[in-house]
Enzyme design. Structure first.
Site, short mmCIF file in Angstrom:
data_model
loop_
_atom_site.label_atom_id
_atom_site.label_comp_id
_atom_site.label_asym_id
_atom_site.label_seq_id
_atom_site.Cartn_x
_atom_site.Cartn_y
_atom_site.Cartn_z
N ASP A 1 14.30 -0.87 1.36
CA ASP A 1 14.94 -1.14 2.65
C ASP A 1 15.89 -2.33 2.45
O ASP A 1 17.01 -2.15 1.95
CB ASP A 1 13.81 -1.41 3.66
CG ASP A 1 14.29 -1.57 5.08
OD1 ASP A 1 15.46 -1.27 5.36
OD2 ASP A 1 13.50 -2.01 5.93
N LYS B 1 0.82 -1.19 0.00
CA LYS B 1 0.00 0.00 0.00
C LYS B 1 0.86 1.26 0.00
O LYS B 1 0.43 2.32 -0.44
CB LYS B 1 -0.87 0.04 1.28
CG LYS B 1 -1.84 -1.09 1.41
CD LYS B 1 -2.56 -0.89 2.78
CE LYS B 1 -3.32 -2.12 3.18
NZ LYS B 1 -3.84 -2.00 4.54
N GLY B 2 2.07 1.14 0.54
CA GLY B 2 2.88 2.30 0.86
C GLY B 2 3.08 3.31 -0.25
O GLY B 2 3.22 4.50 -0.01
N LEU C 1 10.57 5.53 9.44
CA LEU C 1 9.87 6.69 8.91
C LEU C 1 8.38 6.40 8.75
O LEU C 1 7.99 5.27 8.44
CB LEU C 1 10.46 7.07 7.54
CG LEU C 1 11.98 7.30 7.53
CD1 LEU C 1 12.48 7.52 6.11
CD2 LEU C 1 12.35 8.49 8.42
P1 IMP Z 1 12.16 -4.30 1.83
O1 IMP Z 1 11.58 -5.48 1.16
O2 IMP Z 1 12.88 -4.65 3.10
O3 IMP Z 1 13.01 -3.43 0.92
O4 IMP Z 1 10.94 -3.48 2.37
C1 IMP Z 1 10.37 -2.47 1.69
C2 IMP Z 1 9.05 -2.11 2.34
O5 IMP Z 1 9.17 -2.08 3.76
C3 IMP Z 1 8.63 -0.73 1.95
O6 IMP Z 1 7.88 -0.75 0.77
C4 IMP Z 1 7.82 -0.28 3.12
O7 IMP Z 1 6.49 -0.71 2.95
C5 IMP Z 1 8.45 -1.00 4.29
N1 IMP Z 1 9.37 -0.10 5.00
C6 IMP Z 1 10.71 -0.03 4.90
N2 IMP Z 1 11.23 0.93 5.69
C7 IMP Z 1 10.16 1.50 6.31
C8 IMP Z 1 10.03 2.59 7.25
O8 IMP Z 1 10.99 3.24 7.69
N3 IMP Z 1 8.76 2.88 7.63
C9 IMP Z 1 7.67 2.21 7.19
N4 IMP Z 1 7.76 1.19 6.31
C10 IMP Z 1 8.99 0.85 5.87
MG MG Z 2 6.11 -0.16 -0.01
#
Ligand code: IMP
Ligand code: MG
Length: 180
Positions: A104, A44-45, A154
């Site tokens: 992330d 959703k982000g 964040l």
């Molecule tokens: P990854 O698969 O670890 O790269 O995660 C990416 C997803 O984690 C992003 O699309 C966000 O939905 C969530 N995410 C990563 N960092 C944050 C943060 O600081 N706050 C809130 N959601 C985060």
């Molecule tokens: Mg996201």
């Protein structure tokens, strides 16, 4: 006291919009106007960022969404990625731009990118507003990036903490003592 008064302002909406205008111009310049571009928001982000980015672009686009789960309700990645809602468009022979609000560990995007690349898209690239580069566990680079951010949690502008705070217009960092 409302909860977000404990948060620290991190990027104000006016700054976010400046970054988006710059990214939109780069994206417009990158793709030939005659070729189809499907902008796929990662739910959703990314929903607010996706809406702002495509409206800042001048070239025609079609839009779609994909939803992958990795974070659940906590503040760290679970390590596994599942597709909860797939795209609905035919992307064969088309350019695909994945639109994500923050990278992330890189697990979500690299999983989605590989999956879409196997559908014979003409290209699959990534537009990310924020990048927590130091947290990367899986190789994954944004082709169009707003800004690199430090390893802080964040919220706002689509980013949630346990599904809350997505609707805040600015981006805030949540201090460690508040996260506990
Ligand atoms: P990854 O698969 O670890 O790269 O995660 C990416 C997803 O984690 C992003 O699309 C966000 O939905 C969530 N995410 C990563 N960092 C944050 C943060 O600081 N706050 C809130 N959601 C985060
Ligand atoms: Mg996201």
């Amino acid at each position: 006291m409302i909860a977000h008064e404990k948060f620290k302002i991190f990027i104000r909406s006016a700054e976010i919009h400046k970054m988006i205008v710059k990214m939109a111009a780069e994206i417009d310049a990158h793709y030939p106007a005659s070729e189809e571009l499907v902008c796929v928001g990662v739910l959703k982000g990314a929903w607010i960022f996706h809406a702002d980015l495509v409206r800042a672009m001048k070239r025609p686009v079609t839009i779609d969404f994909i939803r992958a789960a990795s974070y659940g309700h906590g503040t760290s990645s679970s390590g596994t990625v599942r597709i909860m809602k797939d795209i609905e468009s035919e992307i064969k022979g088309k350019h695909v731009l994945l639109v994500e609000e923050i990278v992330d560990s890189g697990r979500t995007l690299s999983f989605i990118k590989n999956r879409l690349a196997s559908s014979e898209a003409k290209s699959v690239k990534i537009a990310a507003l924020l990048d927590k580069k130091e947290r990367r566990e899986v190789p994954c680079e944004a082709d169009f990036l707003g800004t690199v951010v430090p390893n802080e949690f964040l919220v706002g502008y689509g980013l949630d903490w346990g599904e809350n705070y997505r609707s805040l217009a600015d981006i805030y960092s949540v201090p460690g003592e508040v996260l506990k």
